[in-house]
Motif scaffolding. Structure first.
Motif, PDB file in Angstrom:
ATOM      1  N   TYR A 107       0.822  -1.211   0.000  1.00 13.19           N
ATOM      2  CA  TYR A 107       0.000   0.000   0.000  1.00 13.19           C
ATOM      3  C   TYR A 107       0.856   1.262   0.000  1.00 13.19           C
ATOM      4  O   TYR A 107       0.599   2.195  -0.774  1.00 13.19           O
ATOM      5  CB  TYR A 107      -0.930  -0.010   1.213  1.00 13.19           C
ATOM      6  N   SER A 108       1.867   1.311   0.826  1.00 17.71           N
ATOM      7  CA  SER A 108       2.717   2.511   0.887  1.00 17.71           C
ATOM      8  C   SER A 108       3.459   2.738  -0.423  1.00 17.71           C
ATOM      9  O   SER A 108       3.625   3.885  -0.866  1.00 17.71           O
ATOM     10  CB  SER A 108       3.705   2.379   2.042  1.00 17.71           C
ATOM     11  N   THR A 109       3.874   1.651  -1.076  1.00 16.61           N
ATOM     12  CA  THR A 109       4.571   1.798  -2.364  1.00 16.61           C
ATOM     13  C   THR A 109       3.645   2.350  -3.437  1.00 16.61           C
ATOM     14  O   THR A 109       4.032   3.224  -4.225  1.00 16.61           O
ATOM     15  CB  THR A 109       5.135   0.442  -2.798  1.00 16.61           C
ATOM     16  N   VAL A 110       2.410   1.862  -3.452  1.00 15.83           N
ATOM     17  CA  VAL A 110       1.461   2.355  -4.455  1.00 15.83           C
ATOM     18  C   VAL A 110       1.111   3.815  -4.189  1.00 15.83           C
ATOM     19  O   VAL A 110       0.939   4.607  -5.128  1.00 15.83           O
ATOM     20  CB  VAL A 110       0.208   1.468  -4.462  1.00 15.83           C
ATOM     21  N   VAL A 111       1.005   4.201  -2.941  1.00 19.01           N
ATOM     22  CA  VAL A 111       0.730   5.601  -2.602  1.00 19.01           C
ATOM     23  C   VAL A 111       1.853   6.498  -3.107  1.00 19.01           C
ATOM     24  O   VAL A 111       1.616   7.591  -3.649  1.00 19.01           O
ATOM     25  CB  VAL A 111       0.524   5.751  -1.085  1.00 19.01           C
ATOM     26  N   MET A 112       3.083   6.042  -2.967  1.00 16.57           N
ATOM     27  CA  MET A 112       4.215   6.839  -3.459  1.00 16.57           C
ATOM     28  C   MET A 112       4.205   6.945  -4.987  1.00 16.57           C
ATOM     29  O   MET A 112       4.610   7.968  -5.546  1.00 16.57           O
ATOM     30  CB  MET A 112       5.525   6.224  -2.986  1.00 16.57           C
ATOM     31  N   GLN A 113       3.709   5.895  -5.654  1.00 19.62           N
ATOM     32  CA  GLN A 113       3.688   5.929  -7.114  1.00 19.62           C
ATOM     33  C   GLN A 113       2.594   6.838  -7.664  1.00 19.62           C
ATOM     34  O   GLN A 113       2.669   7.265  -8.819  1.00 19.62           O
ATOM     35  CB  GLN A 113       3.490   4.505  -7.659  1.00 19.62           C
ATOM     36  N   GLY A 123      -7.200   6.538  -2.042  1.00 25.07           N
ATOM     37  CA  GLY A 123      -8.301   5.627  -2.349  1.00 25.07           C
ATOM     38  C   GLY A 123      -7.990   4.644  -3.465  1.00 25.07           C
ATOM     39  O   GLY A 123      -8.291   3.445  -3.357  1.00 25.07           O
ATOM     40  N   CYS A 124      -7.368   5.128  -4.536  1.00 31.70           N
ATOM     41  CA  CYS A 124      -7.059   4.242  -5.670  1.00 31.70           C
ATOM     42  C   CYS A 124      -6.067   3.131  -5.310  1.00 31.70           C
ATOM     43  O   CYS A 124      -6.250   1.991  -5.748  1.00 31.70           O
ATOM     44  CB  CYS A 124      -6.543   5.078  -6.842  1.00 31.70           C
ATOM     45  N   PRO A 125      -5.003   3.386  -4.534  1.00 34.40           N
ATOM     46  CA  PRO A 125      -4.139   2.265  -4.131  1.00 34.40           C
ATOM     47  C   PRO A 125      -4.869   1.199  -3.320  1.00 34.40           C
ATOM     48  O   PRO A 125      -4.634  -0.006  -3.510  1.00 34.40           O
ATOM     49  CB  PRO A 125      -3.052   2.954  -3.302  1.00 34.40           C
ATOM     50  N   LEU A 126      -5.764   1.624  -2.419  1.00 35.55           N
ATOM     51  CA  LEU A 126      -6.529   0.654  -1.647  1.00 35.55           C
ATOM     52  C   LEU A 126      -7.458  -0.155  -2.544  1.00 35.55           C
ATOM     53  O   LEU A 126      -7.625  -1.382  -2.363  1.00 35.55           O
ATOM     54  CB  LEU A 126      -7.332   1.395  -0.576  1.00 35.55           C
ATOM     55  N   TRP A 127      -8.042   0.485  -3.506  1.00 31.95           N
ATOM     56  CA  TRP A 127      -8.907  -0.199  -4.466  1.00 31.95           C
ATOM     57  C   TRP A 127      -8.108  -1.210  -5.293  1.00 31.95           C
ATOM     58  O   TRP A 127      -8.559  -2.341  -5.541  1.00 31.95           O
ATOM     59  CB  TRP A 127      -9.569   0.845  -5.363  1.00 31.95           C
ATOM     60  N   LEU A 128      -6.915  -0.827  -5.732  1.00 33.39           N
ATOM     61  CA  LEU A 128      -6.076  -1.733  -6.519  1.00 33.39           C
ATOM     62  C   LEU A 128      -5.688  -2.977  -5.725  1.00 33.39           C
ATOM     63  O   LEU A 128      -5.749  -4.105  -6.238  1.00 33.39           O
ATOM     64  CB  LEU A 128      -4.821  -0.993  -6.986  1.00 33.39           C
ATOM     65  N   ILE A 129      -5.319  -2.805  -4.478  1.00 35.69           N
ATOM     66  CA  ILE A 129      -4.924  -3.949  -3.654  1.00 35.69           C
ATOM     67  C   ILE A 129      -6.122  -4.858  -3.385  1.00 35.69           C
ATOM     68  O   ILE A 129      -5.996  -6.090  -3.338  1.00 35.69           O
ATOM     69  CB  ILE A 129      -4.290  -3.447  -2.345  1.00 35.69           C
ATOM     70  N   TRP A 130      -7.309  -4.283  -3.221  1.00 34.87           N
ATOM     71  CA  TRP A 130      -8.494  -5.094  -2.973  1.00 34.87           C
ATOM     72  C   TRP A 130      -8.888  -5.906  -4.207  1.00 34.87           C
ATOM     73  O   TRP A 130      -9.301  -7.065  -4.102  1.00 34.87           O
ATOM     74  CB  TRP A 130      -9.646  -4.191  -2.546  1.00 34.87           C
ATOM     75  N   VAL A 131      -8.762  -5.298  -5.390  1.00 40.04           N
ATOM     76  CA  VAL A 131      -9.116  -6.003  -6.624  1.00 40.04           C
ATOM     77  C   VAL A 131      -8.063  -7.051  -6.987  1.00 40.04           C
ATOM     78  O   VAL A 131      -8.366  -8.027  -7.693  1.00 40.04           O
ATOM     79  CB  VAL A 131      -9.309  -4.983  -7.779  1.00 40.04           C
TER      80      VAL A 131
END
Length: 387
Positions: A137-143, A356-364
């Motif tokens: 999650y933290s990596t996706v937030v940084m991206q 929100g989008c990183p959390l959505w990506l990890i959930w999907v």
């Protein structure tokens, strides 16, 4: 019975071939009392059958039927030939299969198997989610910072134009501010790129600065023409085309961090769309100085500033996050005096994209199902040898 009927009867038939055939009554009388009552039906059948065949064969057929009727024995029929049972076909297939050579997954050699044959080990090579990358999650937030930075930069650019169009910002002040920020950016560039910069990159950086200066001088000469470029076009058409070009800029922007030296496709499409939008907006200004300052600012903002952001993210993720926060706050603060609705929309969109989008990506990601197996095309392994 053959003595009584056979010889004289046959003799008479051989002597006189033209004699009319013997009647049914004479044949019955000749049989006499020696024939049993049960032989009446065969005699009648024999006499009728004898009259329908050739004269030479009639007596023999009649005699044979009478003998069978007298002895109460049925005529002997030839036995049908005995069929030889063939071995079981399943046994033959099993024996033939055991004598086959082992199956090989090769189509260019002749084998005893059809082309679509597969053995029991076919699905043993099945792989599920072999190349799936699990995200943190933290990596996706940084991206996501590269996306929010570019959105905030577009919002800042539109806010600068609105202030310049309304007269809250002068062209002279905008020119000085853009020049000072460019110098600060170049100095920061040199300080942050000590770990990445090489002599070749230094030459490229100097070439980009020379190109920017050349374009600035060209814009200074073309400012009067660009100011009156869309004089016969309605303002509504210009605003609509500007929005379309900014959406194209946002869609085709180069969000990768690997391109640190030049602008290539599809980033070039994004840059051209931004320049066209800037020209359309500059044609609505009322002075040549404002047009020159605004186009110079647009050239630095959409051509040089994205490369600086890529360098910053490549060197330090924390510095890139700080830049994202600063751009978002500046864009929100500048639009608070223009439209609070747009300012709040920008805040919510930035929060949704960043968190929100990183959390959505990890959930999907948990529903991803990718399979690989022997049916996939072969991928050649290329070995690079460096001397």
């Amino acid at each position: 019975m053959p003595t009584l009927l056979g010889v004289p009867f046959l003799g008479r038939r051989r002597e006189t071939a033209s004699e009319p055939p013997t009647s049914r009554e004479s044949i019955h009388d000749a049989a006499g009392p020696q024939a049993s009552p049960n032989a009446q039906a065969p005699n009648n059948f024999s006499s009728e059958f004898a009259g329908s065949v050739f004269p030479s064969r009639r007596a023999e057929i009649l005699s044979a039927h009478l003998r069978g009727a007298a002895s109460h024995e049925p005529l002997h029929t030839p036995a049908s030939p005995t069929k030889v049972k063939s071995p079981d076909s399943a046994t033959q297939r099993t024996a033939a299969f055991q004598h086959r050579r082992p199956w090989r997954k090769l189509l260019y050699i002749p084998q005893d198997f059809p082309d679509d044959y597969v053995d029991d080990t076919f699905l043993m090579e099945l792989q599920k989610n072999a190349n799936v990358r699990m995200y943190n999650y933290s990596t996706v937030v940084m991206q996501t910072t590269v996306v929010t930075q570019h959105i905030s930069s577009i919002v800042v650019f539109i806010a600068v134009f609105i202030n310049l169009y309304r007269g809250a910002l002068t062209g002279n002040l905008l020119l000085w501010c853009s020049t000072v920020t460019t110098v600060i950016g170049i100095i920061s560039w040199d300080l942050l790129c000590l770990t990445l910069r090489t002599p070749v990159q230094r030459i490229i950086r100097l070439g980009m600065i020379k190109s920017a200066v050349l374009f600035a001088l060209l814009l200074f000469g073309l400012s009067p023409i660009l100011r009156t470029l869309t004089g016969d076009t309605s303002s509504d058409t210009i605003w609509a085309m500007t929005v379309i070009f900014f959406f194209v800029n946002l869609a085709f922007h180069d969000y990768s961090t690997g391109n640190l030296t030049n602008i290539r496709f599809p980033g070039s499409v994004s840059l051209n769309a931004a320049v066209l939008a800037s020209v359309l907006l500059a044609s609505q200004l009322d002075s040549n100085l404002s047009v020159f300052a605004f186009l110079t600012f647009a050239l630095k903002w959409f051509a040089l500033f994205p490369i600086f952001r890529r360098y910053l993210k490549r060197i330090s993720a924390a510095a890139s996050m700080v830049t994202t926060v600063v751009l978002a706050l500046v864009a929100t603060a500048m639009f608070m005096y223009i439209s609070r609705a747009i300012a709040m929309l920008h805040v919510f969109s930035t929060l949704f994209i960043t968190f929100g989008c990183p959390l959505w990506l990890i959930w999907v990601q948990r529903y991803k199902n990718e399979i690989h197996g022997p049916w996939d095309e072969a991928r050649p392994i290329v070995h690079h040898y460096y001397h």
